[in-house]
Design a protein around this motif. Structure first.
Motif, PDB file in Angstrom:
ATOM      1  N   VAL A   1       9.949   2.671   2.109  1.00 19.92           N
ATOM      2  CA  VAL A   1       9.258   2.991   0.862  1.00 19.92           C
ATOM      3  C   VAL A   1       8.666   1.731   0.244  1.00 19.92           C
ATOM      4  CG1 VAL A   1      10.613   5.045   0.330  1.00 19.92           C
ATOM      5  CG2 VAL A   1      11.422   2.838  -0.433  1.00 19.92           C
ATOM      6  N   PRO A   2       7.517   1.866  -0.427  1.00 17.78           N
ATOM      7  CA  PRO A   2       6.971   0.722  -1.158  1.00 17.78           C
ATOM      8  C   PRO A   2       7.737   0.543  -2.466  1.00 17.78           C
ATOM      9  CG  PRO A   2       5.523   2.611  -1.391  1.00 17.78           C
ATOM     10  CD  PRO A   2       6.618   3.018  -0.449  1.00 17.78           C
ATOM     11  N   LEU A   3       8.138  -0.685  -2.772  1.00 11.08           N
ATOM     12  CA  LEU A   3       8.903  -0.969  -3.986  1.00 11.08           C
ATOM     13  C   LEU A   3       8.016  -1.502  -5.111  1.00 11.08           C
ATOM     14  CD1 LEU A   3      11.989  -2.642  -2.307  1.00 11.08           C
ATOM     15  CD2 LEU A   3      11.746  -0.286  -3.068  1.00 11.08           C
ATOM     16  N   LYS A   4       7.110  -2.416  -4.776  1.00 12.56           N
ATOM     17  CA  LYS A   4       6.176  -2.899  -5.796  1.00 12.56           C
ATOM     18  C   LYS A   4       4.939  -3.490  -5.136  1.00 12.56           C
ATOM     19  CE  LYS A   4       8.311  -7.424  -6.569  1.00 12.56           C
ATOM     20  NZ  LYS A   4       8.901  -8.312  -7.559  1.00 12.56           N
ATOM     21  N   VAL A   5       3.858  -3.511  -5.899  1.00 11.83           N
ATOM     22  CA  VAL A   5       2.609  -4.131  -5.486  1.00 11.83           C
ATOM     23  C   VAL A   5       2.335  -5.255  -6.464  1.00 11.83           C
ATOM     24  CG1 VAL A   5       0.117  -3.806  -5.226  1.00 11.83           C
ATOM     25  CG2 VAL A   5       1.674  -2.038  -4.462  1.00 11.83           C
ATOM     26  N   TYR A   6       1.979  -6.424  -5.939  1.00  9.25           N
ATOM     27  CA  TYR A   6       1.736  -7.581  -6.790  1.00  9.25           C
ATOM     28  C   TYR A   6       0.666  -8.451  -6.169  1.00  9.25           C
ATOM     29  CZ  TYR A   6       5.046  -9.479  -3.407  1.00  9.25           C
ATOM     30  OH  TYR A   6       5.686  -9.834  -2.242  1.00  9.25           O
TER      31      TYR A   6
END
Length: 157
Positions: A111-116
């Motif tokens: 799963v993707p946790l965060k985009v930065y």
């Protein structure tokens, strides 16, 4: 002159998947680059991205980010992007093989946790996750509430 360590800048976090840590045990994390079009990166910089239903699929030696919604760029024209298109993740071959092996286990997903943003490039933090049961979620909530109460009491002393 002594070199002072800079505090991490949290302004570069464009989106987080808060539901992921609630629904899954995160066993391992990877940082991956995102292959985006011009209008997509502009929308990401405006924080118009939703990771809630996103997941990662490994096919043909490529890691693909699926079901992540990046809104259309408001100033875009007829060349604007499809908000739910599949996006390629930029990872080393060794990391892709590790992810592929991890997904073979029953009950494990990515799963993707965060985009930065990192040096003006969009990065996504993905996690190898194992699903939580309802009683695990209740235990997590109970532990968090107890920790808050302890902090509240310690604040007065």
């Amino acid at each position: 002159m002594a070199h002072t360590k800079q505090k991490p800048n949290h302004d570069n976090v464009m989106a987080t998947n808060r539901k992921a840590r609630h629904d899954y045990f995160i066993e391992q994390t990877y940082e991956a680059g995102l292959a985006l079009t011009g209008t997509e990166i502009k929308s990401v910089r405006e924080r118009r991205i939703n990771l809630k239903d996103g997941f990662v699929s490994v096919r043909n030696g490529e890691a693909l980010l699926m079901n992540v919604h990046i809104n259309e760029y408001t100033e875009g024209n007829q060349f604007n992007h499809d908000p739910l298109r599949t996006r390629k993740l930029l990872l080393h071959k060794r990391e892709i093989k590790q992810l592929s092996a991890a997904v073979q286990t029953k009950g494990v997903t990515i799963v993707p946790l965060k985009v930065y943003l990192k040096h003006n490039f969009a990065k996504v933090l993905i996690g190898v996750a194992k699903g939580k049961h309802t009683y695990d979620k209740r235990e997590t909530i109970k532990r968090r509430d107890q920790q808050r109460q302890i902090e509240r009491v310690m604040k007065h002393y």
